[in-house]
Design an enzyme around this catalytic site. Structure first.
Site, PDB file in Angstrom:
ATOM      1  N   ASP A 143     -16.189 -22.919  44.811  1.00  6.07           N
ATOM      2  CA  ASP A 143     -15.721 -23.188  43.441  1.00  6.07           C
ATOM      3  C   ASP A 143     -15.534 -24.693  43.258  1.00  6.07           C
ATOM      4  OD1 ASP A 143     -14.608 -22.663  40.855  1.00  6.07           O
ATOM      5  OD2 ASP A 143     -12.623 -22.998  41.715  1.00  6.07           O
ATOM      6  N   TYR A 186      -9.552 -15.558  46.584  1.00 11.25           N
ATOM      7  CA  TYR A 186      -9.596 -14.962  45.249  1.00 11.25           C
ATOM      8  C   TYR A 186      -9.208 -13.494  45.258  1.00 11.25           C
ATOM      9  CZ  TYR A 186     -11.907 -18.856  42.864  1.00 11.25           C
ATOM     10  OH  TYR A 186     -12.191 -20.063  42.290  1.00 11.25           O
ATOM     11  N   LYS A 201     -13.631 -24.887  57.218  1.00  9.61           N
ATOM     12  CA  LYS A 201     -12.492 -25.708  57.660  1.00  9.61           C
ATOM     13  C   LYS A 201     -12.082 -25.144  59.013  1.00  9.61           C
ATOM     14  CE  LYS A 201      -9.330 -28.896  57.049  1.00  9.61           C
ATOM     15  NZ  LYS A 201      -9.668 -30.340  57.081  1.00  9.61           N
ATOM     16  N   ASP A 203     -18.275 -27.700  41.257  1.00  9.67           N
ATOM     17  CA  ASP A 203     -17.907 -28.599  40.150  1.00  9.67           C
ATOM     18  C   ASP A 203     -18.251 -30.044  40.519  1.00  9.67           C
ATOM     19  OD1 ASP A 203     -16.775 -26.458  38.710  1.00  9.67           O
ATOM     20  OD2 ASP A 203     -15.102 -27.706  38.011  1.00  9.67           O
ATOM     21  N   ASP A 227     -13.699 -30.996  53.782  1.00 10.64           N
ATOM     22  CA  ASP A 227     -13.235 -32.303  53.280  1.00 10.64           C
ATOM     23  C   ASP A 227     -14.334 -33.348  53.437  1.00 10.64           C
ATOM     24  OD1 ASP A 227     -12.857 -31.957  56.021  1.00 10.64           O
ATOM     25  OD2 ASP A 227     -10.946 -33.020  56.127  1.00 10.64           O
TER      26      ASP A 227
HETATM   27  C1  IPM Z   1     -16.192 -20.530  38.165  1.00  8.69           C
HETATM   28  C2  IPM Z   1     -14.862 -20.519  37.452  1.00  8.69           C
HETATM   29  C3  IPM Z   1     -14.100 -19.241  37.821  1.00  8.69           C
HETATM   30  C4  IPM Z   1     -13.904 -19.244  39.318  1.00  8.69           C
HETATM   31  C5  IPM Z   1     -12.766 -19.056  37.070  1.00  8.69           C
HETATM   32  C6  IPM Z   1     -12.967 -19.030  35.572  1.00  8.69           C
HETATM   33  C7  IPM Z   1     -12.024 -17.844  37.522  1.00  8.69           C
HETATM   34  O1  IPM Z   1     -14.153 -21.666  37.763  1.00  8.69           O
HETATM   35  O2  IPM Z   1     -16.989 -19.596  37.951  1.00  8.69           O
HETATM   36  O3  IPM Z   1     -16.430 -21.453  38.947  1.00  8.69           O
HETATM   37  O4  IPM Z   1     -12.953 -19.869  39.815  1.00  8.69           O
HETATM   38  O5  IPM Z   1     -14.701 -18.620  40.014  1.00  8.69           O
HETATM   39 MG    MG Z   2     -15.193 -23.079  38.944  1.00 11.07          MG
END
Ligand code: IPM
Ligand code: MG
Length: 366
Positions: free
Chosen positions: A251, A146, A195, A255, A227
């Site tokens: 990240d 990032y 990784k 999710d 993975d």
């Molecule tokens: C999160 C989001 C952010 C990230 C985006 C909006 C930049 O996906 O907070 O997980 O990737 O960190």
């Molecule tokens: Mg995210």
């Protein structure tokens, strides 16, 4: 207590869900004798529209001046929104990354917990869910891909893009220490995800995590390749307590972890630095497809406000009160659309919108 809370509504569903979190905080204030003073801060697409920048210096100063910041979400539809015609450093996400970096918010905590009431919303099989699961994803937030150098250039007539993944020992050590500290307050297990079979940065990650682990003899730890971790999260999520990982892996895995808890609308998060200051934001995005419809789930943002009370203000009792009210509202059968069970099981629950969910939680605050 009198507390100054910076508030970033942001874009998409952000302002709607933040309004409910403020409602819940005000309810806590009335019940426990605190005053929350809100300072509205622009960030993301709404800031681009108003100022031309996704995050101005004034906005950073306002965030720094507050005791903690509560945020909704930023960004829009990346294929259709005009914000994505702008150069990358002028886009909504650049504002969030700049805020995380300027405030040195290197430790991102994302708790993924399966409420027993939401078993029906969990896409995993009953035998995999078992007694449910409860994990904390510790994501490094100010390093890695990032924030590494990036460029797009022509090399021998071919357009070539480069992103760099850099980690220093110190960056790894400070997040690892946080991860092990948190594990000590939980089930004392750390799974460090990397990784290391391919990346140098991961090999360094592994070495530093091992050094830190030596100071925590009570904590069991293991290394897992990313993975494999992605697979294990759906195969056997119960095995995880604290997942410690770098920015990009965190990240993606967060999710995934949110979906196995039923919905990303349930996943709160805290981004912390070395002080008591924190940025509290739901882990989900701005969901432009449902913005303005009054159907977004405000629970992740409300639970993020609870994390703010706990981590920045040491108001544990008040944080418990919010978490219990959320638990109660689910027990009482109220659901936003994202956590509705499959059709055959809908008879026992009531579907509600964003505002009603906020009201129902307020009513249950003891
Ligand atoms: C999160 C989001 C952010 C990230 C985006 C909006 C930049 O996906 O907070 O997980 O990737 O960190
Ligand atoms: Mg995210």
């Amino acid at each position: 207590m009198k507390l100054n809370v910076g508030v970033i509504g942001g874009d998409g569903i952000g302002p709607e869900v933040v309004a409910e979190a403020k409602k819940v905080l005000d309810c806590i204030g009335a019940r426990y004798g605190h005053t929350f003073l809100y300072d509205e801060i622009l960030m993301g697409g709404c800031s681009i529209d108003a100022t031309g920048e996704p995050l101005t210096d004034e906005a950073i100063a306002a965030a720094k001046a507050s005791d903690a910041v509560l945020m909704g979400s930023i960004g829009g539809n990346t294929s259709t929104s005009p914000w994505y015609q702008l150069p990358p450093e002028k886009r909504p996400e650049a504002g969030l990354l700049k805020l995380r970096k300027s405030l040195n918010l290197f430790a991102n905590l994302r708790p993924a917990y399966l409420y027993k009431e939401l078993r029906e919303a969990c896409p995993l099989r009953e035998d995999i869910i078992g007694d449910g699961f409860d994990m904390m994803i510790m994501r490094e937030l100010t390093g890695g891909l990032y924030f590494g150098e990036r460029k797009t250039e022509e090399v021998d007539g071919v357009v070539t893009a480069t992103d760099t993944l850099t980690y220093s020992e110190e960056e790894i050590r400070r997040i690892a220490i946080r991860g092990f500290d948190i594990a000590m307050k939980r089930r004392k297990k750390v799974t460090s995800v990397d990784k290391a079979n391919v990346l140098d940065s991961s090999r360094l990650w592994r070495k530093v995590v091992e050094e830190v682990a030596a100071d925590y003899p009570e904590v069991t730890y293991e290394h897992m390749l990313v993975d494999n971790c992605a697979m294990q999260l759906v195969k056997d999520p119960k095995q995880f307590d604290v997942i410690l990982t770098e920015n990009m892996f965190g990240d993606i895995l967060s999710d995934e972890a949110s979906m196995v808890t039923g919905s990303i609308g349930m996943l709160s998060s805290a981004s912390l630095n070395e002080t008591k200051f924190g940025l509290y934001e739901p882990s989900g995005g701005s969901a432009p497809d449902i913005a303005g419809k009054g159907i977004a789930n405000p629970i992740a943002t409300i639970l993020s406000a609870a994390m703010m009370l706990r981590y920045s203000f040491d108001l544990d009792q008040e944080a418990d009160a919010i978490e219990q009210a959320v638990q109660k509202v689910l027990e009482d059968g109220y659901r936003t659309i994202d956590i509705m069970p499959t059709e055959d099981k809908r008879a026992t629950v009531t579907q509600v919108g964003t505002k009603e969910m906020g009201d129902l939680i307020c009513e249950r605050i003891q």
